[in-house]
Design a protein around this motif. Structure first.
Motif, PDB file in Angstrom:
ATOM      1  N   PHE A 310       0.824  -1.171  -0.024  1.00 31.18           N
ATOM      2  CA  PHE A 310      -0.163   0.057   0.054  1.00 31.18           C
ATOM      3  C   PHE A 310       0.853   1.046  -0.030  1.00 31.18           C
ATOM      4  CE2 PHE A 310      -3.653  -2.618   1.864  1.00 31.18           C
ATOM      5  CZ  PHE A 310      -4.151  -2.495   0.843  1.00 31.18           C
ATOM      6  N   LEU A 313       2.243   1.991  -3.493  1.00 29.29           N
ATOM      7  CA  LEU A 313       0.963   2.275  -4.282  1.00 29.29           C
ATOM      8  C   LEU A 313       0.690   3.538  -4.208  1.00 29.29           C
ATOM      9  CD1 LEU A 313      -0.705   0.677  -6.324  1.00 29.29           C
ATOM     10  CD2 LEU A 313      -2.576   0.417  -4.668  1.00 29.29           C
ATOM     11  N   GLN A 317       0.295   6.511  -6.895  1.00 33.18           N
ATOM     12  CA  GLN A 317      -0.955   7.247  -7.092  1.00 33.18           C
ATOM     13  C   GLN A 317      -1.393   8.550  -6.299  1.00 33.18           C
ATOM     14  OE1 GLN A 317      -3.944   4.302  -6.564  1.00 33.18           O
ATOM     15  NE2 GLN A 317      -3.017   2.877  -8.146  1.00 33.18           N
ATOM     16  N   LEU A 321      -5.941   5.942  -2.799  1.00 30.15           N
ATOM     17  CA  LEU A 321      -6.329   4.441  -3.179  1.00 30.15           C
ATOM     18  C   LEU A 321      -7.779   4.304  -3.036  1.00 30.15           C
ATOM     19  CD1 LEU A 321      -3.920   3.059  -0.023  1.00 30.15           C
ATOM     20  CD2 LEU A 321      -3.489   3.129  -2.681  1.00 30.15           C
ATOM     21  N   ASP A 325      -8.136  -1.273  -5.512  1.00 34.05           N
ATOM     22  CA  ASP A 325      -6.908  -1.463  -4.806  1.00 34.05           C
ATOM     23  C   ASP A 325      -6.921  -2.269  -3.460  1.00 34.05           C
ATOM     24  OD1 ASP A 325      -5.703   0.244  -6.822  1.00 34.05           O
ATOM     25  OD2 ASP A 325      -5.895   2.026  -5.503  1.00 34.05           O
ATOM     26  N   HIS A 328      -7.567  -5.804  -4.731  1.00 36.97           N
ATOM     27  CA  HIS A 328      -6.588  -6.679  -5.239  1.00 36.97           C
ATOM     28  C   HIS A 328      -5.325  -7.025  -4.339  1.00 36.97           C
ATOM     29  CE1 HIS A 328      -3.391  -7.621  -8.263  1.00 36.97           C
ATOM     30  NE2 HIS A 328      -2.718  -6.768  -7.747  1.00 36.97           N
ATOM     31  N   TYR A 358      -5.096   2.907   4.069  1.00 40.14           N
ATOM     32  CA  TYR A 358      -4.812   1.677   4.198  1.00 40.14           C
ATOM     33  C   TYR A 358      -4.452   1.220   5.534  1.00 40.14           C
ATOM     34  CZ  TYR A 358       0.267   1.977   4.914  1.00 40.14           C
ATOM     35  OH  TYR A 358       1.598   2.137   5.644  1.00 40.14           O
TER      36      TYR A 358
END
Length: 469
Positions: A310, A313, A317, A321, A325, A328, A358
């Motif tokens: 996370f 990611l 991004q 999120l 996301d 996945h 997250y």
């Protein structure tokens, strides 16, 4: 002769190999397993899982009975002294400012000044006001008796920033007007201490969850409760906290005696809100119970890899999120959650945190260790991060980690260096940068380790033995 010597050499080599296998250490066995390619999605234990499980065995009591009592007494004295310093500072701040600094004192702006006959009045900005010129009693005047009816609680910031997460916060809820304030206790060297206002005294409302918009009351204060505040209401906060619209303070400890006393006088009962919170926790526990058997032995790898995935990611991004996301990530680690359960979780979390974090999602899916355990994780990290930068070099981790009392070492099955290397390797796997350990990575590691340990004292002993806290 040559042929006979070759056969003899082969037999001797085979005997040596068998002997070395019998006496082989756990470290070497794990290294052999490491050479085998690891599948992307697996349910069985991997080499890293087995190395992490070695830490769960580290549950020996680090001190004798007398040593433990002395250490606990010293910690209690230091904790009580710290709280007393903050209590005194709060009382001084509130009582000193109550009369002289009260805005109501500015009401009598105009007074005749005999030294200036040409002017009928003197503006307040040109007039020197002493204590004797103030109104002795204003409508909002506070007394020591009014301030004494308070509930004291300890708190911590829920943050991935190590410096913020390790701040020592002590708060007070005042029963007379249902206001609250939070102070930060700071230690400068061995002898110099200070207590600084972190959240100014005032009446605040919930900013998230089922009680959003409702004023804080006595029933909102218990161990594990989340207090949410708008960062724009507190301009004096550090910049790292201001980056988020809403920040959360988790209650970690509470004065139960004061709470019981104030509870008798408090007649408010909000059964609907209590029932709503229970329903939310029930949904979380149902999902966590379904996944617990699957992750109980590989908790470290699951929690640390989710966190690492996370964070990477988020960088790609720009911190955004989405729902896909999270789905996945669960699929990638073979954590099967039914569509119905996922939607229920998402509905609660999306409403609860506004900005989908997250960190909150992971704790809701996998569960979270209690505040007693978290206190020791923070204590260990604060000892390592003595300069309070929010990160610890891996070199310092290697220096400070101790494996002297590990059962495998005491039994002679492994050396201290082998146990230390297995710990460092699993911790490096959790870190984005193998040369340093962030607080969130350190916490994720022990969050995963905690899943497989039922007894609180066993978990605490792994930290006490490893870091000498």
């Amino acid at each position: 002769m040559k042929e006979g010597y070759r056969q003899y050499s082969q037999r001797e080599a085979e005997k040596k190999a068998k002997k070395s296998q019998l006496h082989e250490s756990p470290r070497k066995i794990i290294q052999q397993k490491d050479s085998q390619p690891e599948k992307q999605i697996v349910d069985e234990l991997t080499a890293l899982d087995e190395k992490a499980l070695l830490q769960q065995c580290y549950t020996n009591k680090p001190y004798t009975g007398k040593q433990s009592i002395r250490k606990l007494e010293a910690e209690d004295v230091a904790e009580e002294r710290k709280k007393q310093i903050v209590v005194e500072q709060v009382m001084i701040d509130q009582l000193c400012r109550a009369v002289i600094s009260d805005p109501e004192q500015n009401g009598n702006i105009c007074e005749k000044d005999p030294s200036l006959p040409g002017l009928r009045t003197v503006p307040l900005c040109f007039r020197r006001r002493t204590l004797h010129e103030t109104k002795i009693r204003t409508r909002s005047a506070l007394t020591e008796n009014m301030l004494s009816n308070k509930l004291r609680f300890d708190g911590r910031l829920i943050s991935r920033n190590g410096r913020d997460a390790c701040r020592e916060l002590i708060g007070f809820f005042f029963a007379y007007d249902k206001s609250l304030t939070i102070y930060e206790f700071r230690q400068f060297g061995k002898n110099r201490t200070n207590a600084l206002p972190f959240i100014q005294k005032g009446v605040y409302d919930h900013q998230r969850g089922q009680r959003k918009g409702k004023q804080y009351s006595l029933k909102d204060f218990y161990i594990g409760a989340d207090l949410t505040f708008l960062s724009l209401h507190h301009p004096g906060l550090p910049e790292s906290i201001k980056q988020k619209t809403i920040f959360t303070v988790r209650v970690t400890n509470i004065d139960e005696t004061a709470r019981a006393f104030l509870k008798v006088a408090d007649s408010e009962i909000d059964e609907d809100c209590i029932k709503q919170d229970d329903d939310v926790m029930t949904i979380f526990r149902n999902v966590q119970d379904k996944l617990k058997e699957k992750i109980i032995k590989r908790g470290v790898r699951i929690v640390t890899r989710l966190g690492k995935y996370f964070r990477e990611l988020e960088k790609k991004q720009n911190g955004m999120l989405n729902k896909a996301d999270f789905k996945h990530a669960l699929k990638m680690l073979n954590l099967e959650v039914t569509e119905e359960d996922f939607e229920s979780l998402w509905l609660i979390l999306d409403d609860h945190i506004g900005e989908t974090d997250y960190f909150e999602f992971t704790r809701a899916i996998l569960g979270e260790m209690n505040e007693y355990r978290k206190a020791f994780v923070r204590k260990a990290y604060m000892k390592l991060d003595y300069s309070k930068t929010g990160s610890v070099p891996m070199v310092d981790i290697r220096k400070c980690y101790c494996a002297r009392r590990h059962p495998q070492v005491l039994a002679g099955n492994a050396t201290e260096e082998e146990i230390k290397s297995s710990f460092i390797e699993t911790l490096e796997d959790a870190c984005s940068n193998p040369n340093e350990v962030l607080f969130c990575e350190f916490e994720d590691y022990y969050e995963g380790l905690s899943i497989g340990m039922i007894d609180d004292e066993d978990f605490v002993n792994t930290l006490r033995n490893s870091w000498g806290i």
